[in-house]
Enzyme design. Structure first.
Site, mmCIF file in Angstrom:
data_model
loop_
_atom_site.group_PDB
_atom_site.id
_atom_site.type_symbol
_atom_site.label_atom_id
_atom_site.label_comp_id
_atom_site.label_asym_id
_atom_site.label_seq_id
_atom_site.Cartn_x
_atom_site.Cartn_y
_atom_site.Cartn_z
ATOM 1 N N LYS A 109 1.082 -1.352 -0.297
ATOM 2 C CA LYS A 109 0.187 -0.034 -0.020
ATOM 3 C C LYS A 109 0.771 1.176 -0.130
ATOM 4 O O LYS A 109 0.509 2.172 -1.006
ATOM 5 C CB LYS A 109 -0.971 0.005 1.277
ATOM 6 C CG LYS A 109 -1.319 -1.327 1.558
ATOM 7 C CD LYS A 109 -2.692 -0.403 2.307
ATOM 8 C CE LYS A 109 -1.977 -0.492 4.230
ATOM 9 N NZ LYS A 109 -1.296 -1.948 3.763
ATOM 10 N N ARG A 129 -8.956 1.700 9.803
ATOM 11 C CA ARG A 129 -7.765 0.462 10.696
ATOM 12 C C ARG A 129 -9.049 -0.425 11.385
ATOM 13 O O ARG A 129 -8.623 -1.587 11.622
ATOM 14 C CB ARG A 129 -6.553 0.488 10.871
ATOM 15 C CG ARG A 129 -5.622 -0.134 10.846
ATOM 16 C CD ARG A 129 -4.585 -0.204 11.527
ATOM 17 N NE ARG A 129 -3.564 -0.667 11.037
ATOM 18 C CZ ARG A 129 -2.794 -0.068 10.202
ATOM 19 N NH1 ARG A 129 -2.718 0.817 9.436
ATOM 20 N NH2 ARG A 129 -1.273 -1.144 9.256
ATOM 21 N N ARG A 165 11.739 -6.424 3.390
ATOM 22 C CA ARG A 165 12.017 -5.150 3.797
ATOM 23 C C ARG A 165 12.707 -4.223 4.548
ATOM 24 O O ARG A 165 12.928 -5.188 5.990
ATOM 25 C CB ARG A 165 10.621 -4.248 4.048
ATOM 26 C CG ARG A 165 10.350 -2.828 4.300
ATOM 27 C CD ARG A 165 8.475 -2.739 3.743
ATOM 28 N NE ARG A 165 8.129 -3.084 4.571
ATOM 29 C CZ ARG A 165 6.700 -3.001 5.607
ATOM 30 N NH1 ARG A 165 5.966 -2.530 4.486
ATOM 31 N NH2 ARG A 165 5.981 -2.531 6.794
ATOM 32 N N ARG A 190 12.183 -2.442 10.597
ATOM 33 C CA ARG A 190 11.052 -1.726 11.246
ATOM 34 C C ARG A 190 11.376 -2.160 12.083
ATOM 35 O O ARG A 190 11.198 -3.733 12.593
ATOM 36 C CB ARG A 190 10.167 -1.478 10.527
ATOM 37 C CG ARG A 190 9.648 -0.226 9.609
ATOM 38 C CD ARG A 190 8.808 0.013 8.932
ATOM 39 N NE ARG A 190 7.691 -1.181 9.328
ATOM 40 C CZ ARG A 190 6.077 -0.400 8.982
ATOM 41 N NH1 ARG A 190 5.722 -0.470 7.658
ATOM 42 N NH2 ARG A 190 5.198 -0.981 9.755
ATOM 43 N N ARG A 233 -0.040 -8.583 13.645
ATOM 44 C CA ARG A 233 -0.163 -7.469 12.613
ATOM 45 C C ARG A 233 -0.784 -7.923 11.352
ATOM 46 O O ARG A 233 -2.559 -7.243 11.618
ATOM 47 C CB ARG A 233 1.017 -6.633 12.062
ATOM 48 C CG ARG A 233 2.022 -5.805 13.255
ATOM 49 C CD ARG A 233 2.986 -6.285 11.779
ATOM 50 N NE ARG A 233 3.159 -5.061 11.482
ATOM 51 C CZ ARG A 233 3.947 -4.580 10.186
ATOM 52 N NH1 ARG A 233 5.172 -4.908 11.068
ATOM 53 N NH2 ARG A 233 3.669 -4.009 8.850
HETATM 54 P P1 ADP Z 1 1.542 -1.867 7.916
HETATM 55 O O1 ADP Z 1 0.277 -1.370 7.269
HETATM 56 O O2 ADP Z 1 2.607 -2.583 7.292
HETATM 57 O O3 ADP Z 1 0.996 -2.881 9.613
HETATM 58 P P2 ADP Z 1 1.233 1.211 8.688
HETATM 59 O O4 ADP Z 1 2.806 1.642 8.346
HETATM 60 O O5 ADP Z 1 0.894 1.372 8.287
HETATM 61 O O6 ADP Z 1 2.465 -0.711 8.699
HETATM 62 O O7 ADP Z 1 1.473 0.625 10.549
HETATM 63 C C1 ADP Z 1 2.220 0.715 11.650
HETATM 64 C C2 ADP Z 1 2.136 0.591 12.542
HETATM 65 O O8 ADP Z 1 1.033 1.539 13.070
HETATM 66 C C3 ADP Z 1 0.332 -0.012 13.104
HETATM 67 O O9 ADP Z 1 0.664 -1.841 13.291
HETATM 68 C C4 ADP Z 1 -0.361 -0.064 14.427
HETATM 69 O O10 ADP Z 1 0.345 -0.038 15.276
HETATM 70 C C5 ADP Z 1 0.355 1.949 13.662
HETATM 71 N N1 ADP Z 1 -1.604 2.712 12.801
HETATM 72 C C6 ADP Z 1 -0.212 2.490 11.956
HETATM 73 N N2 ADP Z 1 -2.219 3.934 11.459
HETATM 74 C C7 ADP Z 1 -3.353 3.447 12.375
HETATM 75 C C8 ADP Z 1 -4.590 3.062 12.473
HETATM 76 N N3 ADP Z 1 -4.999 3.925 11.759
HETATM 77 N N4 ADP Z 1 -5.042 3.169 13.337
HETATM 78 C C9 ADP Z 1 -4.029 2.526 15.009
HETATM 79 N N5 ADP Z 1 -2.786 2.347 15.026
HETATM 80 C C10 ADP Z 1 -2.388 2.593 13.581
#
Ligand code: ADP
Length: 210
Positions: A13, A88, A124, A156, A167
């Site tokens: 994404k 989310r 990654r 990361r 996750r």
């Molecule tokens: P990925 O989609 O690869 O898991 P992201 O960078 O989108 O990675 O998100 C990493 C972390 O950031 C998530 O596992 C969560 O802890 C936090 N996070 C990101 N966006 C949200 C959201 N909209 N609500 C709650 N936590 C979030």
């Protein structure tokens, strides 16, 4: 154009949102990137978010929703945006729907199977400026060093295998129900997120412009 990119972690994404945003001339808004920037600069929000992020859990809705609400009303987002990583869960989707940002045009749903997700996330790497690579699919020209700024490439903290599994569990429980939510609103656009990066970008651009 107001777009949401929806799909499991590791579906690509972020990579696609960056490219499609450039193609459409609208900002790419990633809540994950915003939270990581808060952690890097040591804000109170970053301190609250870090423990949960590193465990693969969601950051509390109130924090993420107010952070997003502020970002989305900035001048550069007036003509549209791509939301990557938000909403989310149902509470976030409802908050977005009842906000004053206006209606969402499309929800791009990334389809990719779980083995591929683990392979992608495991390989990654990124620099602290946000440039990302993959050890097999998109290696840097010099191992461990960013091509753009020469910074070291690291994994990361939430990309370790045990955290990836959590996750994915959180995604299935909290985020997957949004597929039905947006399907009921006729917004879902499915994209098979396999194959060359440029090919997927083209598919998304063609589909959202159609
Ligand atoms: P990925 O989609 O690869 O898991 P992201 O960078 O989108 O990675 O998100 C990493 C972390 O950031 C998530 O596992 C969560 O802890 C936090 N996070 C990101 N966006 C949200 C959201 N909209 N609500 C709650 N936590 C979030």
């Amino acid at each position: 154009m107001r777009l949401i990119f929806l799909g499991p972690p590791g579906a690509g994404k972020g990579t696609q949102a960056h490219r499609v945003a450039e193609g459409l001339g609208i900002p790419h808004i990633s809540t994950g990137d915003m939270l990581r920037a808060n952690i890097a600069s040591g804000t109170a929000l970053g301190r609250e978010a870090a423990t949960r992020m590193n465990a693969g859990e969601l950051v509390p809705d109130a924090l993420v929703i107010s952070m997003l609400a502020e970002r989305i009303t900035a001048a550069d987002a007036a003509a549209g945006f791509i939301l990557d990583g938000f909403p989310r869960n149902l509470a976030q989707a409802l908050a977005l729907e009842t906000s004053s940002v206006g209606t969402i045009d499309r929800v791009v749903l990334f389809i990719v199977d779980e083995d591929e997700i683990v392979r992608r996330i495991d390989g990654r790497r990124g620099c602290n400026q946000g440039h990302t690579y993959h050890l097999d699919d998109h290696p840097p020209s010099q191992p461990g060093v960013c091509d753009v700024d020469g910074e070291p490439l690291v994994q990361r903290p939430d990309d370790s295998e045990v955290v990836i599994r959590n996750r994915l569990k959180v995604y299935r429980r909290e985020t997957e129900p949004l597929i039905d939510f947006y399907d009921e609103r006729g917004l879902i656009l499915e994209i098979k997120a396999l194959g060359p990066v440029q090919h997927i970008t083209r598919q998304i651009l063609d589909a959202v412009r159609a």
